[in-house]
Design an enzyme around this catalytic site. Structure first.
Site, PDB file in Angstrom:
ATOM      1  N   HIS A 161       0.872  -1.183   0.000  1.00 31.45           N
ATOM      2  CA  HIS A 161       0.000   0.000   0.000  1.00 31.45           C
ATOM      3  C   HIS A 161       0.908   1.231   0.000  1.00 31.45           C
ATOM      4  O   HIS A 161       1.520   1.545  -1.017  1.00 31.45           O
ATOM      5  CB  HIS A 161      -0.927  -0.090   1.211  1.00 31.45           C
ATOM      6  N   ASP A 220       2.646   5.608  -7.052  1.00 34.44           N
ATOM      7  CA  ASP A 220       3.930   5.539  -6.357  1.00 34.44           C
ATOM      8  C   ASP A 220       5.120   5.515  -7.291  1.00 34.44           C
ATOM      9  O   ASP A 220       6.264   5.643  -6.851  1.00 34.44           O
ATOM     10  CB  ASP A 220       3.976   4.286  -5.472  1.00 34.44           C
ATOM     11  N   HIS A 262      -2.119  -2.342  -9.901  1.00 26.15           N
ATOM     12  CA  HIS A 262      -3.080  -1.766  -8.955  1.00 26.15           C
ATOM     13  C   HIS A 262      -4.312  -2.651  -8.918  1.00 26.15           C
ATOM     14  O   HIS A 262      -4.688  -3.216  -9.949  1.00 26.15           O
ATOM     15  CB  HIS A 262      -3.473  -0.350  -9.396  1.00 26.15           C
TER      16      HIS A 262
HETATM   17  N1  ACO Z   1       4.837  -6.473 -11.094  1.00 26.46           N
HETATM   18  C1  ACO Z   1       4.717  -7.546 -11.917  1.00 26.46           C
HETATM   19  N2  ACO Z   1       3.584  -8.245 -12.053  1.00 26.46           N
HETATM   20  C2  ACO Z   1       2.518  -7.833 -11.350  1.00 26.46           C
HETATM   21  C3  ACO Z   1       2.569  -6.723 -10.494  1.00 26.46           C
HETATM   22  C4  ACO Z   1       3.781  -6.052 -10.382  1.00 26.46           C
HETATM   23  N3  ACO Z   1       3.898  -4.997  -9.552  1.00 26.46           N
HETATM   24  N4  ACO Z   1       1.368  -6.550  -9.920  1.00 26.46           N
HETATM   25  C5  ACO Z   1       0.569  -7.526 -10.381  1.00 26.46           C
HETATM   26  N5  ACO Z   1       1.273  -8.311 -11.253  1.00 26.46           N
HETATM   27  C6  ACO Z   1       0.780  -9.488 -11.956  1.00 26.46           C
HETATM   28  C7  ACO Z   1       0.709 -10.667 -10.984  1.00 26.46           C
HETATM   29  O1  ACO Z   1       1.926 -11.389 -10.962  1.00 26.46           O
HETATM   30  C8  ACO Z   1      -0.435 -11.467 -11.555  1.00 26.46           C
HETATM   31  O2  ACO Z   1       0.041 -12.191 -12.669  1.00 26.46           O
HETATM   32  P1  ACO Z   1      -0.543 -13.660 -13.002  1.00 26.46           P
HETATM   33  O3  ACO Z   1      -1.986 -13.429 -13.323  1.00 26.46           O
HETATM   34  O4  ACO Z   1       0.268 -14.096 -14.147  1.00 26.46           O
HETATM   35  O5  ACO Z   1      -0.334 -14.465 -11.765  1.00 26.46           O
HETATM   36  C9  ACO Z   1      -1.392 -10.395 -12.069  1.00 26.46           C
HETATM   37  O6  ACO Z   1      -0.560  -9.255 -12.356  1.00 26.46           O
HETATM   38  C10 ACO Z   1      -2.448  -9.994 -11.033  1.00 26.46           C
HETATM   39  O7  ACO Z   1      -1.747  -9.661  -9.833  1.00 26.46           O
HETATM   40  P2  ACO Z   1      -2.364  -9.624  -8.371  1.00 26.46           P
HETATM   41  O8  ACO Z   1      -1.223  -9.587  -7.396  1.00 26.46           O
HETATM   42  O9  ACO Z   1      -3.400 -10.666  -8.202  1.00 26.46           O
HETATM   43  O10 ACO Z   1      -3.090  -8.254  -8.399  1.00 26.46           O
HETATM   44  P3  ACO Z   1      -3.558  -7.447  -7.151  1.00 26.46           P
HETATM   45  O11 ACO Z   1      -4.789  -6.740  -7.540  1.00 26.46           O
HETATM   46  O12 ACO Z   1      -3.636  -8.251  -5.899  1.00 26.46           O
HETATM   47  O13 ACO Z   1      -2.315  -6.449  -7.006  1.00 26.46           O
HETATM   48  C11 ACO Z   1      -1.017  -4.823  -6.056  1.00 26.46           C
HETATM   49  C12 ACO Z   1      -2.366  -5.157  -6.676  1.00 26.46           C
HETATM   50  C13 ACO Z   1      -0.888  -5.499  -4.693  1.00 26.46           C
HETATM   51  C14 ACO Z   1      -0.923  -3.317  -5.872  1.00 26.46           C
HETATM   52  C15 ACO Z   1       0.111  -5.328  -6.999  1.00 26.46           C
HETATM   53  O14 ACO Z   1      -0.015  -4.808  -8.290  1.00 26.46           O
HETATM   54  C16 ACO Z   1       1.490  -5.021  -6.456  1.00 26.46           C
HETATM   55  O15 ACO Z   1       1.990  -5.752  -5.588  1.00 26.46           O
HETATM   56  N6  ACO Z   1       2.142  -3.921  -6.946  1.00 26.46           N
HETATM   57  C17 ACO Z   1       3.424  -3.548  -6.455  1.00 26.46           C
HETATM   58  C18 ACO Z   1       3.291  -2.763  -5.143  1.00 26.46           C
HETATM   59  C19 ACO Z   1       2.758  -1.366  -5.365  1.00 26.46           C
HETATM   60  O16 ACO Z   1       3.228  -0.631  -6.230  1.00 26.46           O
HETATM   61  N7  ACO Z   1       1.778  -0.981  -4.524  1.00 26.46           N
HETATM   62  C20 ACO Z   1       1.179   0.357  -4.582  1.00 26.46           C
HETATM   63  C21 ACO Z   1      -0.234   0.272  -4.972  1.00 26.46           C
HETATM   64  S1  ACO Z   1      -0.910   1.873  -5.152  1.00 26.46           S
HETATM   65  C22 ACO Z   1      -1.167   2.412  -3.578  1.00 26.46           C
HETATM   66  O17 ACO Z   1      -1.404   1.703  -2.644  1.00 26.46           O
HETATM   67  C23 ACO Z   1      -1.061   3.816  -3.412  1.00 26.46           C
END
Ligand code: ACO
Length: 377
Positions: free
Chosen positions: A220, A313, A259
């Site tokens: 987050h 971010d 996201h």
């Molecule tokens: N890098 C690479 N691949 C990603 C990323 C990433 N940052 N985020 C998601 N994916 C991929 C996953 O590996 C998954 O792939 P698959 O379907 O082949 O398994 C697919 O996209 C879906 O990912 P989930 O993790 O299920 O998506 P979720 O909705 O839970 O993720 C989250 C959202 C937690 C923000 C995620 O994108 C992440 O961890 N991002 C990095 C951390 C980040 O930048 N957080 C800030 C968010 S904005 C905020 O809070 C202000």
């Protein structure tokens, strides 16, 4: 089989008039107004008041609110002593959580949960967050806190208290825009946490300390700090493609992209990118900016069809770095802005409160019996 909404994805538990997001089209509205218009025309003070009251304020209302914020900038000396006594090298979000909790102990109104009290406490907290965060920064650097100045804007005064130097009007405005971009974001994890706490009819300070705990996590609010770690790991722009491709090949997450809601560009990341680019064009492209440009292109090319794009971010860290803010304070700065969204959301939810109490699907045994400890394997 009962369906489980893992991560509560797609679950709608309440109504809100504050913020609308269309993740597939990359739209973010506060009170129906696009975030780009708020960033261009408004200020942190105005957006905070607009969300607290659910409407654009008149000039008089805004002037009164601004005056209240200025009057409430000082924090009690007992809290300054607590901040100074905190161990060095701690996570500033832990320090913020403790400081806000302590602030509640010193507030005779803290247990009052009437709408009037919730609003009055919110105004004080919005004002005092900035003094607390700046004081934590100074204490962690072994320096005396800088007293707030009443003649500066919220953003300008914060930068002044953080560094001890009055920022230029351009720096203060750039920081103000960064705050505007972070004020609210619908039912994000920390806002949900604040509402969950308030739904038990708990007090404002408990709501906000809960939210701070939720924002602290790297999925987050902690992500922008992780982006800076990534940039430091990459080192130079010529290594960016190889570094990021390696991460994708190993299926590792890249910080600052992806996201839960946006499956397109996060509009806030576009505003911040434009400012980062503006600074880069003016002062020469920094290493950081060049690395980010390359990572963005590689991520969008390779993961765009999965809906993975830069989030807010991605660029915020470089903007803060340019303002002289160290990365350990990026998440507290997120809180400095989001406090207004938390307070407004808690107040809105409290108007038609219902205890939040979801359920889980039990998958354990149902016919077990107690085994005496000496008989267990
Ligand atoms: N890098 C690479 N691949 C990603 C990323 C990433 N940052 N985020 C998601 N994916 C991929 C996953 O590996 C998954 O792939 P698959 O379907 O082949 O398994 C697919 O996209 C879906 O990912 P989930 O993790 O299920 O998506 P979720 O909705 O839970 O993720 C989250 C959202 C937690 C923000 C995620 O994108 C992440 O961890 N991002 C990095 C951390 C980040 O930048 N957080 C800030 C968010 S904005 C905020 O809070 C202000």
């Amino acid at each position: 089989m009962t369906e489980i909404a893992k991560g509560l994805e797609g679950v709608q538990f309440t109504e809100s008039k504050l913020t609308f997001i269309n993740g597939s089209e990359g739209i973010l509205l506060h009170l129906g107004i696009p975030i780009q218009e708020w960033a261009e025309n408004s200020t942190f003070e105005e957006l905070s008041l607009a969300l607290l009251d659910g409407k654009l304020p008149t000039a008089t209302e805004l002037a009164t609110f601004d005056a209240h914020l200025r009057e409430n900038r000082e924090i009690p000396h007992q809290l300054i002593d607590v901040i100074k006594a905190m161990p060095r090298g701690i996570n500033p979000m832990q320090a913020l959580r403790t400081a806000v909790s302590y602030l509640g102990l010193l507030d005779p109104q803290s247990e009052d949960i009437t709408p009037e009290a919730r609003r009055a406490i919110s105004i004080r907290m919005i004002a005092q967050f900035s003094t607390i965060i700046a004081a934590i920064n100074r204490a962690q650097e072994g320096q005396e806190p800088v007293a707030p100045r009443m003649d500066l804007t919220h953003a300008g005064n914060f930068l002044y208290m953080l560094t001890g130097h009055e920022p230029t009007s351009e720096q203060a405005r750039l920081f103000d825009i960064a705050l505007v971009l972070h004020v609210d974001h619908a039912m994000n994890a920390s806002t949900f946490t604040a509402i969950a706490t308030s739904s038990t009819l708990s007090d404002m300070y408990s709501c906000i300390t809960s939210a701070i705990g939720a924002l602290k996590g790297p999925l987050h609010g902690g992500a922008n700090e992780a982006v800076m770690d990534m940039l430091d790991e990459v080192g130079t722009p010529d290594r960016a493609v190889e570094y990021i491709s390696g991460k994708m090949d190993r299926k590792e997450k890249i910080m600052g992209v992806g996201h839960r809601v946006y499956k397109n560009f996060d509009p806030r990341s576009r505003v911040l990118r434009d400012y980062a680019e503006h600074v880069a064009n003016k002062e020469g492209k920094s290493n950081y900016y060049q690395i980010l440009e390359t990572i963005e292109k590689t991520v969008v090319d390779r993961l765009g069809d999965k809906g993975i794009y830069p989030n807010v971010d991605f660029y915020s860290g470089t903007v803060y770095s340019d303002l002289g803010i160290r990365k350990e304070f990026f998440t507290p700065i997120f809180a400095l802005a989001r406090i207004s969204g938390w307070c407004a959301s808690v107040i809105e939810y409290s108007e038609d409160n219902r205890l939040l109490r979801p359920s889980s699907v039990y998958t354990g045994e149902k016919d077990a019996h107690y085994v005496q400890i000496q008989d267990r394997q």
